[in-house]
Design a protein around this motif. Sequence first.
Motif, PDB file in Angstrom:
ATOM      1  N   GLY A   1      91.966 -42.600  47.444  1.00  0.00           N
ATOM      2  CA  GLY A   1      91.867 -40.579  46.624  1.00  0.00           C
ATOM      3  C   GLY A   1      93.072 -41.083  46.011  1.00  0.00           C
ATOM      4  N   ILE A   2      93.124 -40.331  44.052  1.00  0.00           N
ATOM      5  CA  ILE A   2      93.800 -40.302  43.697  1.00  0.00           C
ATOM      6  C   ILE A   2      94.544 -38.778  43.353  1.00  0.00           C
ATOM      7  CG2 ILE A   2      95.303 -41.211  41.525  1.00  0.00           C
ATOM      8  CD1 ILE A   2      94.960 -43.485  43.461  1.00  0.00           C
ATOM      9  N   ALA A   3      95.864 -38.601  43.667  1.00  0.00           N
ATOM     10  CA  ALA A   3      95.943 -36.847  42.655  1.00  0.00           C
ATOM     11  C   ALA A   3      97.505 -37.452  42.477  1.00  0.00           C
ATOM     12  CB  ALA A   3      95.546 -35.747  43.751  1.00  0.00           C
ATOM     13  N   ARG A   4      97.583 -37.029  40.459  1.00  0.00           N
ATOM     14  CA  ARG A   4      98.496 -36.395  39.662  1.00  0.00           C
ATOM     15  C   ARG A   4      98.833 -35.453  40.705  1.00  0.00           C
ATOM     16  NH1 ARG A   4      98.623 -41.831  38.012  1.00  0.00           N
ATOM     17  NH2 ARG A   4      96.424 -42.717  37.865  1.00  0.00           N
ATOM     18  N   PHE A   5     100.486 -35.172  40.234  1.00  0.00           N
ATOM     19  CA  PHE A   5     101.305 -34.266  40.434  1.00  0.00           C
ATOM     20  C   PHE A   5     100.660 -33.226  39.115  1.00  0.00           C
ATOM     21  CE2 PHE A   5     104.652 -35.485  43.253  1.00  0.00           C
ATOM     22  CZ  PHE A   5     104.227 -35.640  44.153  1.00  0.00           C
ATOM     23  N   ARG A   6     101.030 -33.642  37.989  1.00  0.00           N
ATOM     24  CA  ARG A   6     100.562 -32.413  36.330  1.00  0.00           C
ATOM     25  C   ARG A   6      98.946 -31.747  36.997  1.00  0.00           C
ATOM     26  NH1 ARG A   6      99.716 -37.897  34.454  1.00  0.00           N
ATOM     27  NH2 ARG A   6      97.600 -38.602  34.005  1.00  0.00           N
ATOM     28  N   GLU A   7      98.271 -32.286  38.149  1.00  0.00           N
ATOM     29  CA  GLU A   7      97.025 -31.528  38.835  1.00  0.00           C
ATOM     30  C   GLU A   7      97.276 -30.192  39.346  1.00  0.00           C
ATOM     31  OE1 GLU A   7      93.293 -34.996  39.360  1.00  0.00           O
ATOM     32  OE2 GLU A   7      94.928 -35.372  39.347  1.00  0.00           O
ATOM     33  N   THR A   8      98.386 -30.409  39.784  1.00  0.00           N
ATOM     34  CA  THR A   8      99.113 -28.737  40.407  1.00  0.00           C
ATOM     35  C   THR A   8      99.179 -28.095  39.774  1.00  0.00           C
ATOM     36  OG1 THR A   8     100.540 -29.769  41.569  1.00  0.00           O
ATOM     37  CG2 THR A   8      98.750 -30.561  42.491  1.00  0.00           C
ATOM     38  N   SER A   9      99.010 -26.950  40.357  1.00  0.00           N
ATOM     39  CA  SER A   9      99.671 -25.615  39.215  1.00  0.00           C
ATOM     40  C   SER A   9     101.166 -25.854  39.906  1.00  0.00           C
ATOM     41  CB  SER A   9      99.678 -24.454  40.079  1.00  0.00           C
ATOM     42  OG  SER A   9      98.046 -24.017  39.449  1.00  0.00           O
ATOM     43  N   ARG A  10     101.996 -25.907  41.109  1.00  0.00           N
ATOM     44  CA  ARG A  10     103.231 -26.813  40.902  1.00  0.00           C
ATOM     45  C   ARG A  10     104.006 -27.375  40.139  1.00  0.00           C
ATOM     46  NH1 ARG A  10     107.747 -23.658  42.807  1.00  0.00           N
ATOM     47  NH2 ARG A  10     109.057 -25.115  44.238  1.00  0.00           N
ATOM     48  N   GLY A  11     103.208 -28.069  39.546  1.00  0.00           N
ATOM     49  CA  GLY A  11     103.430 -29.644  38.912  1.00  0.00           C
ATOM     50  C   GLY A  11     103.549 -29.117  37.427  1.00  0.00           C
ATOM     51  N   HIS A  12     103.133 -27.864  37.248  1.00  0.00           N
ATOM     52  CA  HIS A  12     103.186 -27.615  35.767  1.00  0.00           C
ATOM     53  C   HIS A  12     104.243 -26.143  35.623  1.00  0.00           C
ATOM     54  CE1 HIS A  12      99.903 -28.840  33.733  1.00  0.00           C
ATOM     55  NE2 HIS A  12      98.874 -28.664  34.080  1.00  0.00           N
ATOM     56  N   ILE A  13     104.826 -26.062  37.070  1.00  0.00           N
ATOM     57  CA  ILE A  13     106.045 -25.124  37.234  1.00  0.00           C
ATOM     58  C   ILE A  13     107.375 -25.385  36.646  1.00  0.00           C
ATOM     59  CG2 ILE A  13     106.593 -23.366  39.037  1.00  0.00           C
ATOM     60  CD1 ILE A  13     103.886 -22.457  39.626  1.00  0.00           C
ATOM     61  N   MET A  14     107.139 -27.060  38.035  1.00  0.00           N
ATOM     62  CA  MET A  14     108.099 -27.431  37.712  1.00  0.00           C
ATOM     63  C   MET A  14     108.585 -28.348  36.436  1.00  0.00           C
ATOM     64  SD  MET A  14     108.170 -29.004  41.501  1.00  0.00           S
ATOM     65  CE  MET A  14     109.389 -29.762  41.660  1.00  0.00           C
ATOM     66  N   GLY A  15     107.469 -28.398  35.761  1.00  0.00           N
ATOM     67  CA  GLY A  15     107.724 -29.332  34.536  1.00  0.00           C
ATOM     68  C   GLY A  15     107.168 -30.928  34.698  1.00  0.00           C
ATOM     69  N   LEU A  16     106.318 -31.316  35.437  1.00  0.00           N
ATOM     70  CA  LEU A  16     105.888 -32.860  36.331  1.00  0.00           C
ATOM     71  C   LEU A  16     105.080 -33.195  35.115  1.00  0.00           C
ATOM     72  CD1 LEU A  16     106.048 -32.469  39.899  1.00  0.00           C
ATOM     73  CD2 LEU A  16     108.170 -33.115  38.566  1.00  0.00           C
ATOM     74  N   ASP A  17     105.457 -34.524  34.406  1.00  0.00           N
ATOM     75  CA  ASP A  17     104.507 -34.860  33.717  1.00  0.00           C
ATOM     76  C   ASP A  17     104.413 -35.796  34.140  1.00  0.00           C
ATOM     77  OD1 ASP A  17     104.945 -33.713  31.611  1.00  0.00           O
ATOM     78  OD2 ASP A  17     106.824 -34.573  30.804  1.00  0.00           O
TER      79      ASP A  17
END
Length: 495
Positions: free
Chosen positions: A375-391
């Motif tokens: 199972g794979i998850a990208r940090f940009r898929e999380t709201s926290r990732g968007h808040i932190m500006g993670l690509d």
Amino acid sequence: MNHYDLIVVGSGPAGRRAAIQAAKLDKKVLVIEQGKRVGGVSVHTGTIPSKTLRETALNLSGWRERGFYGLSYRVKQEISAEDLRRRLLITLDHEVEVLEHQFSRNRVQLMRGKATFVSKDTMAIEKEDGEILHVQGNSILLAVGTKPFRPDYIPFDNKTVLDSDELLDIEKLPRSLVVIGAGVIGIEYATIFSALDTAVTVIDPKSTMLDFIDKEIVEDFTYQLRDRNMKLLLGQKAEKVERLPDGKVSVTVETGRRIVADMVLFAAGRMGATDNLNLKAAGLEADSRGRLKVNPETFETSVPGIFAAGDVVGFPSLASTSMEQGRIAARVAVGAISKEPQKYFPYGIYAVPEISTCGLTEEEMKERGIPYECGIARFRETSRGHIMGLDNGMLKLIFSLKTRRLLGVHIIGETATELVHIGQAVLNLKGTVEYFVENTFNYPTLAEAYKIAGLDAWNRMGPAVPKDDTVAGQPAEKVTAAETTEPQKKKATAK
């Protein structure tokens, strides 16, 4: 002659934990430290300094905010070596103060000097003033750590050609840097200086790097490094290093390619710091890299009553595992019952970006013939990732198809070394994919990636099969030997 229940040589992670554990069992303990301050390599030249340097570099460079404000964004426009050193000294002073207080309140005796064996139970301690004392112990624990490997063909000068210990004392940040060695230490420093906008070239004779890490994570990591213009010359051996008249350094690889840089860091391995212990007097012998062989369950050497723990015994060479090794060794040494440690431990690489892993890699699953799903998850898929500006950043979970148990967790990206502990707990408690699907995570957090990755795997695996049914001809609840065997990681030669 003073007599002790346990003599510990070295006050790094393994030594300190061993000494305090024995002291808490009401044993008389002596710690011998040859450095001017306690803490060993971990505090003064290894773990703490490199991680402090990393954090300072990321903070002052504004690295974490560039996703929002652009590549030219900096918190401090002109970053100097002194800026990095200032925070480092504050951190080291605190670490030493805490450790000295721990020794004091637990009644651990500390003696400074160089220790050598006189016999298997007696050591001579040469103090700074030349005085020599002899001490005797029921048991002796060697926690002397390692030192950088320094081959003769490298012209070290502590200025432009350095090892990983000397790098912490540089007076000026280089505009260009060649790192020889693509192991953990070399990669950590290479990426830290890259974050400071230093042009970095990494050279290693192996065609791959970090082979003990899941291949998909390494591929993602390699892409990120090349994307920010780091040069990776893998599969190419550095044959010649020479200082040039203009103060720069030239490195020539076996293909004939020549790289000129302001500074060269040689980080191709470390040696066990055992050469001055007079091991023969105790009946011990180190390998070609100065490391000692021990019983992996008790950490006792081939000589009864003499133990070794930490980096001096080799892989995994982590501060965290060294502490646990020291604690177990101390309990065995003083005759106390010692429980078997948890099977799965996390491995953290404090590069930029961070990498952390626990359990089996996808390659190990294939080697053992375990049917699996990822199972794979990208940090940009999380709201926290968007808040932190993670690509960038990803979390990968590996599950057994037969038992649905989590068998591996692999993370690259911001706070990877923190996030991995959720997966570690599930691994050691034999949790299944259903834990991640049914559990609630704080919102918004990067930890949500566990749920996303769990759902990703569950969607392919489907719902759990009732226990009286079978999956691929096997009872669903049966755990195979391959799944219960402790992971045998490939040796990290850089450590």
